[in-house]
Design a protein around this motif. Structure first.
Motif, PDB file in Angstrom:
ATOM      1  N   TYR A   1      30.082  62.116  75.527  1.00 34.50           N
ATOM      2  CA  TYR A   1      30.200  63.487  75.013  1.00 34.50           C
ATOM      3  C   TYR A   1      29.846  64.499  76.115  1.00 34.50           C
ATOM      4  O   TYR A   1      30.569  65.477  76.331  1.00 34.50           O
TER       5      TYR A   1
ATOM      6  N   VAL B   1      32.592  67.093  77.430  1.00 36.05           N
ATOM      7  CA  VAL B   1      32.449  68.514  77.089  1.00 36.05           C
ATOM      8  C   VAL B   1      32.138  69.356  78.312  1.00 36.05           C
ATOM      9  O   VAL B   1      32.733  70.416  78.523  1.00 36.05           O
ATOM     10  N   HIS B   2      31.214  68.886  79.144  1.00 30.49           N
ATOM     11  CA  HIS B   2      30.749  69.717  80.264  1.00 30.49           C
ATOM     12  C   HIS B   2      31.551  69.532  81.545  1.00 30.49           C
ATOM     13  O   HIS B   2      31.552  70.403  82.401  1.00 30.49           O
TER      14      HIS B   2
ATOM     15  N   SER C   1      33.653  70.805  71.970  1.00 35.28           N
ATOM     16  CA  SER C   1      32.539  70.016  71.455  1.00 35.28           C
ATOM     17  C   SER C   1      32.789  69.514  70.030  1.00 35.28           C
ATOM     18  O   SER C   1      32.623  68.330  69.728  1.00 35.28           O
TER      19      SER C   1
ATOM     20  N   TYR D   1      35.622  66.995  69.804  1.00 32.87           N
ATOM     21  CA  TYR D   1      35.209  65.693  70.353  1.00 32.87           C
ATOM     22  C   TYR D   1      34.430  64.901  69.312  1.00 32.87           C
ATOM     23  O   TYR D   1      34.707  63.717  69.050  1.00 32.87           O
TER      24      TYR D   1
END
Lengths: 261, 263
Positions: free
Chosen positions: A173, A177-178, A184, A187
């Motif tokens: 995750y 996401v980053h 977010s 996902y």
């Protein structure tokens, strides 16, 4: 021809040794298992071993889980983005972690950490006559030394794997996401949409079996170690190698049992 | 050997005991009686079968043939649970002390009481402290660990553990090995004191003749897996057995041949 150099004699001796080892492991397993289910139970030793195997393995299993999840997300993205299948990444990460990578990687890490430690401890007890001393004090070594370790390992591994699963999915995750600019919420929604109870349960069943096998190999090789420091060293190596190999073999067998239709 | 000796019955009877490791025969139809309340010391060189004999009696090795009777009850072929009950009669001092390094000294001493006889831990600790006192160690030692003890202290703790359950037969495996002469004598004195006070039967194996002469009431010599001589300790020096004479004199000349590189 010298019999010791005769290839047929060597093959025969190797085969007989293999049969003897299988027989010895089978008897050891049967005796150990019988003591796991027959009272008295050394509850304090089971708790102590659970702490040793479960709690103290948390850092190494956690680190393995998070990096496995992160790498899995990165590698999946590399491949899937070529086919515009990025949305499959959450499902790939969660299914791979819960079904395979969580239990197998945790099992291998615990085989290295705990299997070696058990073999060294029990092996040292063997060569310093502490196991003989147990028998002379009316205490069955299988009940006092082996059964608590087997029970603790079979209980601890599923908890460790559950934590590794959560941390592994978190790793995927975080990278998605980053670093890969996934949304977010999307996902997480994709992650849980494809995850089924059986995916997690199969991983936990694998973990319990792996825990038992790792402890069994650690105890077996320690129990039958001979010849001082060198013998204990060999027992430790054999415990880790055989534990790791059994994890991989039984991973296939259990996967086949759960998912082959 | 007869099973009665004067008015006393034999406590432990070995008959025709044989044990081999591969092609090497270590015990060869060995016969031995240990009489109630006596202190029998079995002497013999390294590799003659002393330790194997002791391990067969304790059930740590399975002999190929023969009989081991304790108080008339056959030990060979017993189920493990039955054997564990009979083990209550035994105490054992191991050559290297064999103390459990993961638990403190008091728990080592109390181990047979807690796990073998299901005695409450607090009561077992009190007994352990008493036994430590009996071997000349104070209560503070009870909280130490194996690694914090000297060799002599380890032997004393092991002795306290061997007597904690008040066994009827105590086995001593090389009780003075690795100790300086003064500490060896202290351990010998303790063995005599304890076996006399508790009226227990003692079977020791050693090649330390000073120790054997001190603690034995009777001596037997083992050679090539058989008992070749036995008699009261007073008759050791007047034995006409050439093997015994060579062993007690420590001479390299005689019927016992040591395998060396030269030959």
């Amino acid at each position: 021809m010298n019999l010791s150099n005769n290839p047929i004699a060597l093959l025969g001796r190797g085969f007989l040794n293999l049969i003897q080892t299988i027989g010895r492991i089978s008897i050891f397993t049967a005796e150990s298992l019988s003591h796991c289910f027959r009272p008295p139970f050394y509850t304090h030793l089971i708790l102590k071993q659970t702490l040793e195997i479960g709690y103290y393995s948390l850092p190494v299993v956690g680190l393995t889980g998070i990096f496995a999840g992160m790498v899995l997300a990165l590698q999946s993205y590399t491949g899937f983005s070529r086919f515009a299948a990025d949305s499959a990444i959450p499902a790939v990460v969660v299914l791979s972690i819960t079904r395979e990578l969580g239990p197998v990687l945790a099992g291998l890490m615990v085989a290295g950490r705990v299997g070696a430690s058990m073999a060294a401890e029990i092996g040292t007890m063997r060569v310093t006559e502490q196991i003989d001393a147990l028998s002379t004090l009316s205490t069955n070594p299988f009940k006092y030394l082996i059964a608590p370790r087997l029970i603790a390992a079979a209980i601890s591994l599923p908890f460790l794997v559950l934590i590794a699963d959560i941390i592994g999915v978190l790793g995927g995750y975080l990278v998605s996401v980053h670093k890969l600019d996934f949304n977010s919420q999307a996902y997480l929604a994709n992650t849980f949409e494809f995850l089924e109870v059986m995916d997690v349960v199969s991983g936990l069943v694998k973990a319990a079996v792996f825990g038992f096998l790792i402890a069994l190999m650690g105890c077996y090789h320690g129990f039958y170690s001979r010849g001082g420091a060198q013998g204990v060293g060999s027992a430790t190596t054999n415990a880790v190698v055989s534990g790791a190999i059994l994890v991989l073999i039984f991973n296939y067998i259990i996967t086949e049992a759960f998912f082959s239709q | 050997m007869s099973t009665t000796h004067g008015k006393k019955e034999a406590k432990l009877i070995l008959r025709g005991l044989s044990k081999s490791f591969g092609p090497k025969s270590v015990l060869d139809e060995l016969d031995l009686d240990v009489i109630e309340s006596e202190s029998l010391v079995v002497i013999g060189g390294s590799g003659t079968g002393k330790s194997v004999m002791l391990k067969c009696i304790l059930g740590l090795l399975n002999p190929e043939s023969g009989s081991i009777k304790v108080d008339g009850k056959e030990m060979i072929g017993l189920r493990r649970s039955e054997r564990e009950k009979l083990m209550h009669k035994f105490g054992m001092l191991f050559q290297g002390a064999a103390l459990f390094d993961s638990i403190p000294v008091w728990e080592n001493v109390a181990f047979g009481l807690i796990h073998g006889q299901n005695i409450d831990r607090k009561e077992a600790k009190d007994i352990a402290i008493d036994k430590l006192a009996a071997v000349g160690l104070n209560a503070d030692v009870g909280n130490l660990y194996h690694s914090e003890l000297s060799g002599g202290m380890q032997k004393r703790v092991a002795l306290a553990r061997a007597i904690a359950t008040e066994p009827e037969i105590i086995f001593f495996d090389e009780p003075t090995t690795g100790l300086d002469p003064i500490m060896a004598d202290v351990i010998n004195e303790l063995i005599i004191k304890i076996t006399t006070e508790t009226k227990s039967t003692a079977l020791s194996i050693t090649h330390d003749m000073a120790s054997a002469r001190k603690i034995a009431t009777r001596i037997a010599m083992i050679y090539e897996g058989k008992i070749i001589w036995h008699g009261p300790v007073e008759k050791l020096d007047s034995s006409d057995n050439p093997y015994v004479n060579q062993f007690i004199s420590g001479s390299s000349d005689g019927p016992i041949k040591m395998l060396t590189r030269a030959n």
